[in-house]
Design a protein around this motif. Structure first.
Motif, mmCIF file in Angstrom:
data_model
loop_
_atom_site.group_PDB
_atom_site.id
_atom_site.type_symbol
_atom_site.label_atom_id
_atom_site.label_comp_id
_atom_site.label_asym_id
_atom_site.label_seq_id
_atom_site.Cartn_x
_atom_site.Cartn_y
_atom_site.Cartn_z
ATOM 1 N N ASP A 102 0.819 -1.212 0.000
ATOM 2 C CA ASP A 102 0.000 0.000 0.000
ATOM 3 C C ASP A 102 0.855 1.265 0.000
ATOM 4 O O ASP A 102 0.591 2.218 -0.728
ATOM 5 C CB ASP A 102 -0.884 -0.003 1.260
ATOM 6 C CG ASP A 102 -2.337 0.197 0.884
ATOM 7 O OD1 ASP A 102 -2.687 -0.126 -0.266
ATOM 8 O OD2 ASP A 102 -3.109 0.692 1.732
ATOM 9 N N THR A 103 1.892 1.249 0.850
ATOM 10 C CA THR A 103 2.802 2.400 0.953
ATOM 11 C C THR A 103 3.532 2.616 -0.366
ATOM 12 O O THR A 103 3.707 3.751 -0.818
ATOM 13 C CB THR A 103 3.823 2.167 2.098
ATOM 14 O OG1 THR A 103 3.106 1.832 3.287
ATOM 15 C CG2 THR A 103 4.673 3.391 2.352
ATOM 16 N N LEU A 104 3.968 1.509 -0.989
ATOM 17 C CA LEU A 104 4.684 1.588 -2.273
ATOM 18 C C LEU A 104 3.800 2.134 -3.389
ATOM 19 O O LEU A 104 4.272 2.816 -4.289
ATOM 20 C CB LEU A 104 5.194 0.200 -2.677
ATOM 21 C CG LEU A 104 6.435 -0.305 -1.939
ATOM 22 C CD1 LEU A 104 6.704 -1.751 -2.293
ATOM 23 C CD2 LEU A 104 7.648 0.558 -2.280
ATOM 24 N N LYS A 105 2.504 1.803 -3.312
ATOM 25 C CA LYS A 105 1.582 2.231 -4.380
ATOM 26 C C LYS A 105 1.052 3.640 -4.163
ATOM 27 O O LYS A 105 0.707 4.321 -5.122
ATOM 28 C CB LYS A 105 0.393 1.261 -4.458
ATOM 29 C CG LYS A 105 0.729 -0.062 -5.112
ATOM 30 C CD LYS A 105 -0.513 -0.942 -5.155
ATOM 31 C CE LYS A 105 -0.226 -2.289 -5.774
ATOM 32 N NZ LYS A 105 -1.374 -3.202 -5.611
ATOM 33 N N LYS A 106 0.932 4.069 -2.892
ATOM 34 C CA LYS A 106 0.259 5.350 -2.628
ATOM 35 C C LYS A 106 1.201 6.419 -2.075
ATOM 36 O O LYS A 106 1.559 7.371 -2.771
ATOM 37 C CB LYS A 106 -0.904 5.129 -1.648
ATOM 38 C CG LYS A 106 -2.014 4.262 -2.238
ATOM 39 C CD LYS A 106 -3.068 3.971 -1.177
ATOM 40 C CE LYS A 106 -4.131 2.998 -1.696
ATOM 41 N NZ LYS A 106 -5.038 2.602 -0.592
ATOM 42 N N GLU A 107 1.606 6.294 -0.793
ATOM 43 C CA GLU A 107 2.344 7.384 -0.139
ATOM 44 C C GLU A 107 3.705 7.670 -0.773
ATOM 45 O O GLU A 107 4.074 8.824 -0.941
ATOM 46 C CB GLU A 107 2.541 7.085 1.361
ATOM 47 C CG GLU A 107 1.260 7.150 2.168
ATOM 48 C CD GLU A 107 0.534 5.820 2.243
ATOM 49 O OE1 GLU A 107 -0.629 5.796 2.649
ATOM 50 O OE2 GLU A 107 1.148 4.789 1.871
ATOM 51 N N PHE A 108 4.435 6.598 -1.130
ATOM 52 C CA PHE A 108 5.774 6.812 -1.687
ATOM 53 C C PHE A 108 5.714 7.582 -3.020
ATOM 54 O O PHE A 108 6.406 8.599 -3.170
ATOM 55 C CB PHE A 108 6.497 5.469 -1.863
ATOM 56 C CG PHE A 108 7.979 5.542 -1.613
ATOM 57 C CD1 PHE A 108 8.608 4.606 -0.822
ATOM 58 C CD2 PHE A 108 8.760 6.553 -2.166
ATOM 59 C CE1 PHE A 108 9.980 4.669 -0.582
ATOM 60 C CE2 PHE A 108 10.125 6.634 -1.947
ATOM 61 C CZ PHE A 108 10.735 5.688 -1.133
ATOM 62 N N PRO A 109 4.871 7.140 -3.990
ATOM 63 C CA PRO A 109 4.767 7.925 -5.234
ATOM 64 C C PRO A 109 4.281 9.354 -4.968
ATOM 65 O O PRO A 109 4.728 10.297 -5.619
ATOM 66 C CB PRO A 109 3.728 7.165 -6.063
ATOM 67 C CG PRO A 109 3.669 5.810 -5.481
ATOM 68 C CD PRO A 109 4.052 5.933 -4.043
ATOM 69 N N PHE A 140 -1.898 19.614 1.106
ATOM 70 C CA PHE A 140 -1.541 19.070 2.420
ATOM 71 C C PHE A 140 -2.806 18.684 3.196
ATOM 72 O O PHE A 140 -2.875 17.619 3.812
ATOM 73 C CB PHE A 140 -0.713 20.085 3.203
ATOM 74 C CG PHE A 140 -0.439 19.663 4.611
ATOM 75 C CD1 PHE A 140 0.457 18.637 4.876
ATOM 76 C CD2 PHE A 140 -1.087 20.265 5.690
ATOM 77 C CE1 PHE A 140 0.716 18.220 6.178
ATOM 78 C CE2 PHE A 140 -0.836 19.849 6.992
ATOM 79 C CZ PHE A 140 0.069 18.836 7.232
ATOM 80 N N ALA A 141 -3.818 19.551 3.132
ATOM 81 C CA ALA A 141 -5.093 19.273 3.813
ATOM 82 C C ALA A 141 -5.737 18.003 3.249
ATOM 83 O O ALA A 141 -6.263 17.165 4.003
ATOM 84 C CB ALA A 141 -6.034 20.461 3.665
ATOM 85 N N CYS A 142 -5.656 17.839 1.915
ATOM 86 C CA CYS A 142 -6.197 16.625 1.272
ATOM 87 C C CYS A 142 -5.440 15.381 1.746
ATOM 88 O O CYS A 142 -6.042 14.350 2.054
ATOM 89 C CB CYS A 142 -6.089 16.728 -0.249
ATOM 90 S SG CYS A 142 -7.134 18.025 -0.941
ATOM 91 N N PHE A 143 -4.095 15.501 1.828
ATOM 92 C CA PHE A 143 -3.256 14.378 2.272
ATOM 93 C C PHE A 143 -3.628 13.976 3.706
ATOM 94 O O PHE A 143 -3.776 12.794 4.017
ATOM 95 C CB PHE A 143 -1.768 14.764 2.206
ATOM 96 C CG PHE A 143 -0.848 13.753 2.847
ATOM 97 C CD1 PHE A 143 -0.628 12.515 2.261
ATOM 98 C CD2 PHE A 143 -0.204 14.041 4.047
ATOM 99 C CE1 PHE A 143 0.215 11.585 2.859
ATOM 100 C CE2 PHE A 143 0.631 13.115 4.653
ATOM 101 C CZ PHE A 143 0.843 11.885 4.051
#
Length: 314
Positions: A102-109, A140-143
């Motif tokens: 999940d981290t590799l697909k979302k937060e990292f990119p 940032f608010a969206c994140f």
């Protein structure tokens, strides 16, 4: 000479306040999150990341208020490169950094996209203006909203036990408030000390921002992530780094630019391109075996040493 020594003392006191302040802030916040049954990857991506990014925020906002924005971009870019290569690299020496799909697909990119956005905004007019800052703050608010949604989803599932001591509520409040105050004053001292030393030694604000200030404000990430890795909280260690890098760009640069526009120089452009390249490299390392092992950790530390040598001689 006396002024130089005094500036060094102020700089050291600033760093001590930043590190201890972030430490207390993280401990108090993590305890609150544990009470609310939030998993460690989410704690790492949000509360711990925000706590360890407060020094960068304090330094950049202080610099922006003093119309000394040359430190803002170099501090953030220097900190993000340090977080990626040194914090992740050092953690991988203690324990392999397992990375969730999940981290590799979302937060990292997303962290790489944030760096690209900063590059585009800065390069277009060689300045990050107030409107750019506001756009970054909206992102940032969206994140943050996305992270909160993930936390609520995770709460509805079973939550694993983490090694975080649950503190009494009063102590949580004291730690969070006291930590935030220490971080605020630490940021003031670091900017004052670093700016004076830079002018006395004839060094550019950019070089001081990329090295001394970036290393100093990244110490909380380094300490927090190594402690997390040694406790086998590798989710929190990696989440802290990725979260901090996103916070640094969207929140720190966003706030600083909204206060007063940040002038860009070509060195900033080149450093951000290097940040994007290094982020992509770490992402590839993580994708290969879904973990960052000791060999990759050593490679990352060597790359950082080469980068440090390059910025000092250029």
């Amino acid at each position: 000479m006396g002024e130089m020594i005094w500036s060094l003392v102020i700089l050291v006191i600033g760093f001590v306040l930043l590190i201890k302040g972030a430490d207390f802030f993280v401990e108090g916040s993590s305890s609150v999150a544990k009470r609310l049954r939030v998993p460690s990857i989410i704690i790492g991506l949000t509360i711990v990341a925000m706590g360890t990014s407060l020094p960068e925020c304090a330094v950049s906002v202080t610099a922006a208020l003093a119309n000394n924005n040359a430190l803002a971009v170099s501090n953030v870019v220097g900190s993000n490169i340090f977080n990626l290569m040194v914090v992740c690299g050092a953690c991988a020496l203690f324990a392999p950094l397992a990375v969730q799909k999940d981290t590799l697909k979302k937060e990292f990119p997303f962290s790489i996209i944030c760096a690209i956005i900063m590059l585009v905004f800065g390069y277009l007019g060689m300045t990050i203006g107030r409107l750019d800052g506001v756009i970054m703050l909206l992102l940032f608010a969206c994140f943050l909203g996305w992270m909160i949604k993930s936390a609520l989803n995770a709460r509805s599932n079973a939550v694993e036990e983490e090694e975080i001591a649950i503190l009494p509520v009063w102590r949580c409040i004291v730690y969070i408030v006291g930590g935030a105050i220490a971080i605020k004053f630490g940021g003031d001292f670091v900017v004052d000390g670093a700016s004076t030393i830079a002018s006395k030694l004839g060094l550019s604000q950019n070089l001081i921002g990329l090295t001394v200030v970036a290393l100093g404000t990244s110490l909380p990430e380094l300490v927090t992530s190594i402690v997390a890795a040694r406790k086998n909280e590798v989710d929190m260690a990696l989440g802290n780094v990725i979260g901090s890098n996103i916070f640094n760009i969207l929140l720190v640069i966003g706030v600083a630019a909204a206060i007063s526009p940040i002038a860009f120089i070509m060195e900033n452009v080149f450093d951000i391109i290097l940040l994007i390249a290094m982020s992509a490299l770490v992402w590839i390392f993580a994708w290969t075996k879904q973990k960052i092992g000791r060999k990759e950790g050593i490679a990352m530390l060597v790359i950082y040493a080469a980068y440090l040598a390059y910025i000092i001689v250029r």
